[in-house]
Design an enzyme around this catalytic site. Structure first.
Site, PDB file in Angstrom:
ATOM      1  N   TYR A  94      -3.143  -1.767   0.590  1.00  0.00           N
ATOM      2  CA  TYR A  94      -2.020  -2.304   1.379  1.00  0.00           C
ATOM      3  C   TYR A  94      -2.491  -3.412   2.325  1.00  0.00           C
ATOM      4  CZ  TYR A  94       0.792   1.699  -0.150  1.00  0.00           C
ATOM      5  OH  TYR A  94       1.491   2.612  -0.900  1.00  0.00           O
ATOM      6  N   TYR A 471       8.819   1.574  -0.405  1.00  0.00           N
ATOM      7  CA  TYR A 471       8.725   2.300   0.865  1.00  0.00           C
ATOM      8  C   TYR A 471       7.646   1.718   1.767  1.00  0.00           C
ATOM      9  CZ  TYR A 471       4.476   5.323   0.677  1.00  0.00           C
ATOM     10  OH  TYR A 471       3.198   5.794   0.697  1.00  0.00           O
ATOM     11  N   ARG A 472       6.825   0.843   1.209  1.00  0.00           N
ATOM     12  CA  ARG A 472       5.652   0.357   1.946  1.00  0.00           C
ATOM     13  C   ARG A 472       5.087  -0.777   1.104  1.00  0.00           C
ATOM     14  NH1 ARG A 472       0.908   4.856   2.572  1.00  0.00           N
ATOM     15  NH2 ARG A 472      -0.531   3.726   3.912  1.00  0.00           N
TER      16      ARG A 472
HETATM   17  C1  FAD Z   1      -7.472   5.881  -4.274  1.00  0.00           C
HETATM   18  C2  FAD Z   1      -6.497   5.791  -3.129  1.00  0.00           C
HETATM   19  C3  FAD Z   1      -5.532   6.746  -2.997  1.00  0.00           C
HETATM   20  C4  FAD Z   1      -4.600   6.667  -1.962  1.00  0.00           C
HETATM   21  N1  FAD Z   1      -3.712   7.677  -1.825  1.00  0.00           N
HETATM   22  C5  FAD Z   1      -2.841   7.673  -0.796  1.00  0.00           C
HETATM   23  C6  FAD Z   1      -1.963   8.770  -0.605  1.00  0.00           C
HETATM   24  O1  FAD Z   1      -2.042   9.781  -1.302  1.00  0.00           O
HETATM   25  N2  FAD Z   1      -1.051   8.694   0.402  1.00  0.00           N
HETATM   26  C7  FAD Z   1      -1.005   7.621   1.248  1.00  0.00           C
HETATM   27  O2  FAD Z   1      -0.180   7.613   2.160  1.00  0.00           O
HETATM   28  N3  FAD Z   1      -1.858   6.589   1.093  1.00  0.00           N
HETATM   29  C8  FAD Z   1      -2.781   6.583   0.114  1.00  0.00           C
HETATM   30  N4  FAD Z   1      -3.679   5.545  -0.007  1.00  0.00           N
HETATM   31  C9  FAD Z   1      -3.543   4.362   0.872  1.00  0.00           C
HETATM   32  C10 FAD Z   1      -4.355   4.386   2.210  1.00  0.00           C
HETATM   33  O3  FAD Z   1      -5.735   4.377   1.966  1.00  0.00           O
HETATM   34  C11 FAD Z   1      -3.974   5.551   3.114  1.00  0.00           C
HETATM   35  O4  FAD Z   1      -2.590   5.537   3.389  1.00  0.00           O
HETATM   36  C12 FAD Z   1      -4.713   5.552   4.469  1.00  0.00           C
HETATM   37  O5  FAD Z   1      -4.424   6.734   5.171  1.00  0.00           O
HETATM   38  C13 FAD Z   1      -4.314   4.364   5.356  1.00  0.00           C
HETATM   39  O6  FAD Z   1      -5.414   3.980   6.102  1.00  0.00           O
HETATM   40  P1  FAD Z   1      -5.727   4.515   7.577  1.00  0.00           P
HETATM   41  O7  FAD Z   1      -5.392   5.944   7.621  1.00  0.00           O
HETATM   42  O8  FAD Z   1      -7.100   4.087   7.892  1.00  0.00           O
HETATM   43  O9  FAD Z   1      -4.638   3.724   8.443  1.00  0.00           O
HETATM   44  P2  FAD Z   1      -4.841   2.330   9.213  1.00  0.00           P
HETATM   45  O10 FAD Z   1      -5.374   1.333   8.271  1.00  0.00           O
HETATM   46  O11 FAD Z   1      -5.585   2.559  10.458  1.00  0.00           O
HETATM   47  O12 FAD Z   1      -3.326   2.028   9.621  1.00  0.00           O
HETATM   48  C14 FAD Z   1      -2.373   1.621   8.691  1.00  0.00           C
HETATM   49  C15 FAD Z   1      -1.474   0.557   9.356  1.00  0.00           C
HETATM   50  O13 FAD Z   1      -0.710   1.171  10.393  1.00  0.00           O
HETATM   51  C16 FAD Z   1      -0.626   0.304  11.539  1.00  0.00           C
HETATM   52  N5  FAD Z   1      -1.332   0.971  12.648  1.00  0.00           N
HETATM   53  C17 FAD Z   1      -2.422   1.748  12.517  1.00  0.00           C
HETATM   54  N6  FAD Z   1      -2.784   2.244  13.697  1.00  0.00           N
HETATM   55  C18 FAD Z   1      -1.933   1.770  14.603  1.00  0.00           C
HETATM   56  C19 FAD Z   1      -1.788   1.990  15.987  1.00  0.00           C
HETATM   57  N7  FAD Z   1      -2.605   2.799  16.639  1.00  0.00           N
HETATM   58  N8  FAD Z   1      -0.779   1.367  16.642  1.00  0.00           N
HETATM   59  C20 FAD Z   1       0.079   0.579  15.967  1.00  0.00           C
HETATM   60  N9  FAD Z   1       0.001   0.348  14.632  1.00  0.00           N
HETATM   61  C21 FAD Z   1      -0.990   0.948  13.952  1.00  0.00           C
HETATM   62  C22 FAD Z   1      -1.302  -0.997  11.154  1.00  0.00           C
HETATM   63  O14 FAD Z   1      -0.338  -1.886  10.651  1.00  0.00           O
HETATM   64  C23 FAD Z   1      -2.252  -0.564  10.038  1.00  0.00           C
HETATM   65  O15 FAD Z   1      -2.532  -1.624   9.159  1.00  0.00           O
HETATM   66  C24 FAD Z   1      -4.627   5.574  -1.036  1.00  0.00           C
HETATM   67  C25 FAD Z   1      -5.628   4.613  -1.183  1.00  0.00           C
HETATM   68  C26 FAD Z   1      -6.559   4.721  -2.215  1.00  0.00           C
HETATM   69  C27 FAD Z   1      -7.610   3.697  -2.347  1.00  0.00           C
END
Ligand code: FAD
Length: 521
Positions: A94, A471-472
């Site tokens: 994303y 949704y995203r």
């Molecule tokens: C193989 C694979 C499988 C995946 N499966 C899933 C799955 O099952 N479900 C799913 O949901 N996703 C999935 N993902 C996508 C993603 O990796 C996850 O959603 C992950 O949890 C998002 O990264 P993060 O938790 O580090 O969030 P971050 O990258 O920290 O945050 C996501 C976004 O939220 C906003 N944000 C974050 N923190 C803040 C803050 N404190 N204040 C304001 N805005 C903020 C920003 O815009 C940021 O870019 C997958 C990815 C891969 C590679």
């Protein structure tokens, strides 16, 4: 490059940026203000089909407290420097950590990683943004607290706050993560600290147990948005059930997905099956364990005949439905009989339990996710095509069998046109389905990059025309998707932005929301 920075925020002179950097350093210390190109590499590593340079950050700042966040935002306002906040920054597919637009400063909150509270009786927790699922999981294990968390597939290395703020999903009964959050602390663009819901009331101890508070419910406007920096977030945790029974239903014909959804939906809505049901296509199963090039060396989409052969050789279904039953042993037994009856009555599908599949690693990984255990197996998908390119196409539909075939046909036609494989799953929420297609491509091949970008654009266009919104979406396509949701929604979002953040300092462009200007795709 003449500048000492690898990029500059739009409209900010180097001199102003020098002054801002100096002030960030005074607040955070030298080591926590990163401008050197070699140290910014990880902040600019993306998987999406867009040029890295469109997302190159000018710097990264790493506050360790709420007060530091406030002081940094004051500097941002003073010099009109935009910041892109991330929690654990692993939004793979994303946009990862990189900002939506070149020159924004990444506000990396990973140093704010305290588990502030776990209440074993009320089954709640309060977390800082940098907490990972692994950290929370370890904490519960170490303190022998019988609570389960709910994580997305990249589990250990990502975190509850970032995932829930982007409205991500997991696979336990609490898998709709934002729904199971309760109470936020947000630093507003002007530095005010807002505690949502009951948290606004001094002395209240109900912030993590009652979501709504008084007056408008505000938490939603801080998800997928850019109205504030979330510095604490509460979550509900699932009491570990005395019995848990994961199972898979395998279907051998692609058209059987209609039956799968029609069979499972009533069980899901009635909470007989209380977790998000995942209907996984063969190519997703195969993709997480095989390398494409070892099984097909032709051009274009992998042919159906090869997929069918691989399905047989690897003992997976064309569709594989993963669910769990949770509760007391008696409840699970009763519900298991209901599931068996429903599958039998449908006349389709092979129902298999843990005992029957033995130590099948694919089943284990799904069973782990359904009980909030860390398991990174899904990352194997990136070996299927190789080259590190991935972006998620995630349209939503009603949970009806007829929708699945229609969406699958639409997706396959467009993917075929560009030579990409249908690596997909449907996640049945309560009454909705997220159709998740992983558009996998080789980022090192310029032609595939170009094709993937065009393909993704066409998927969005055709699905939106048919009334299927995503949704995203990844950072390269946020404006486009905002347009599909219509001018009134866009206008309201912008008015809120202008009211709260007139200088547009927080994540301009997130979800297509800008205070001023905007990006044209
Ligand atoms: C193989 C694979 C499988 C995946 N499966 C899933 C799955 O099952 N479900 C799913 O949901 N996703 C999935 N993902 C996508 C993603 O990796 C996850 O959603 C992950 O949890 C998002 O990264 P993060 O938790 O580090 O969030 P971050 O990258 O920290 O945050 C996501 C976004 O939220 C906003 N944000 C974050 N923190 C803040 C803050 N404190 N204040 C304001 N805005 C903020 C920003 O815009 C940021 O870019 C997958 C990815 C891969 C590679």
């Amino acid at each position: 490059m003449s500048s000492k920075y690898i990029a500059l925020p739009k409209g900010v002179s180097e001199k102003s940026f020098d002054a801002a950097i100096k002030e960030y350093r005074a607040i955070l210390g030298e080591a926590n203000v990163i401008v050197a190109e070699e140290l910014l590499v990880s902040y600019n590593k993306i998987m999406i089909p867009d040029e890295d340079e469109h997302h190159t950050p000018s710097a990264a700042i790493c506050p360790s407290s709420v007060e530091e966040v406030q002081r940094c935002l004051a500097v941002c306002n003073k010099y009109k420097v935009p910041v892109w906040p991330v929690s654990t920054g692993r939004n793979f597919g994303y946009g990862t950590t990189a900002p939506a637009n070149r020159g924004q400063v990444v506000m990396d909150l990973r140093r704010m990683n305290r588990i502030l509270e776990v209440d074993a009786e009320l089954c709640t927790c309060l977390l800082e943004p940098g907490v990972t699922y692994q950290q929370l999981y370890d904490y519960l294990q170490e303190h022998k607290i019988p609570l389960w968390l709910s994580c997305p597939a990249p589990s250990s290395i990502v975190g509850p706050v970032g995932n829930a703020l982007d409205r991500g999903v997991g696979y336990t009964p609490y898998g709709e993560h934002f729904l199971f959050s309760c109470g936020m602390e947000v630093v507003m663009p002007n530095g005010d600290i807002l505690r949502t819901g009951m948290g606004s009331l001094p002395g209240s101890n109900t912030a993590q147990v009652f979501k709504w508070g008084y007056g408008p419910y505000l938490d939603g406007i801080f998800t997928q948005s850019n109205y504030g920096v979330v510095t604490k977030m509460g979550f509900w945790l699932l009491p570990a059930p005395p019995a848990f029974k994961p199972f898979v239903i395998r279907y051998q014909d692609e058209a059987d997905i209609v039956q799968a959804v029609e069979t499972l939906r009533p069980l899901r809505i009635a909470n007989i099956v209380p977790n998000a049901v995942v209907i996984v296509h063969a190519l997703w199963e195969l993709g997480s364990m095989l390398k494409r090039a070892e099984h097909f060396d032709g051009t274009g989409t992998i042919p159906d005949s090869v997929v069918r052969r691989l399905v047989k050789e690897n003992n997976v279904g064309m569709w594989n439905v993963y669910c769990g039953l949770y509760g007391s042993p008696e409840q699970v037994e009763v519900n298991w009989k209901i599931v068996q009856g429903a599958v039998k009555a449908s006349g389709k599908g092979e129902l298999l339990t843990q005992e029957q599949v033995g130590d099948d690693p694919v089943f284990k990984y799904r069973a782990d996710l359904m009980q909030g255990k860390m398991n990174m197996r899904e990352m194997g998908l990136y070996n299927w095509r190789g080259g590190g390119g991935s972006c998620w196409f995630a349209p939503v539909s009603q949970a009806r069998g007829s929708e699945t075939l229609k969406q699958m046909a639409m997706a396959k036609t467009i993917l075929d046109k560009y030579g990409f494989d249908y690596v997909a799953e449907f996640i049945v929420g309560w009454r909705d389905m997220h159709h998740i297609v992983d558009l996998l491509f080789d980022r090192t091949d310029p032609q595939q990059m170009k094709a993937a970008k065009a393909c993704f654009g066409e998927l969005l266009e055709e699905f939106s025309k048919a009334g299927y919104g995503t949704y995203r979406v990844n950072t390269a396509f946020m404006d486009k998707v905002a347009d599909y949701y219509g001018p009134v929604k866009r206008d309201v979002n912008r008015k809120i932005k202008l009211a709260l953040d007139p200088n547009g300092i927080i994540a301009p462009g997130k979800s297509g929301i800008w205070a001023t200007g905007g990006k044209v795709i």
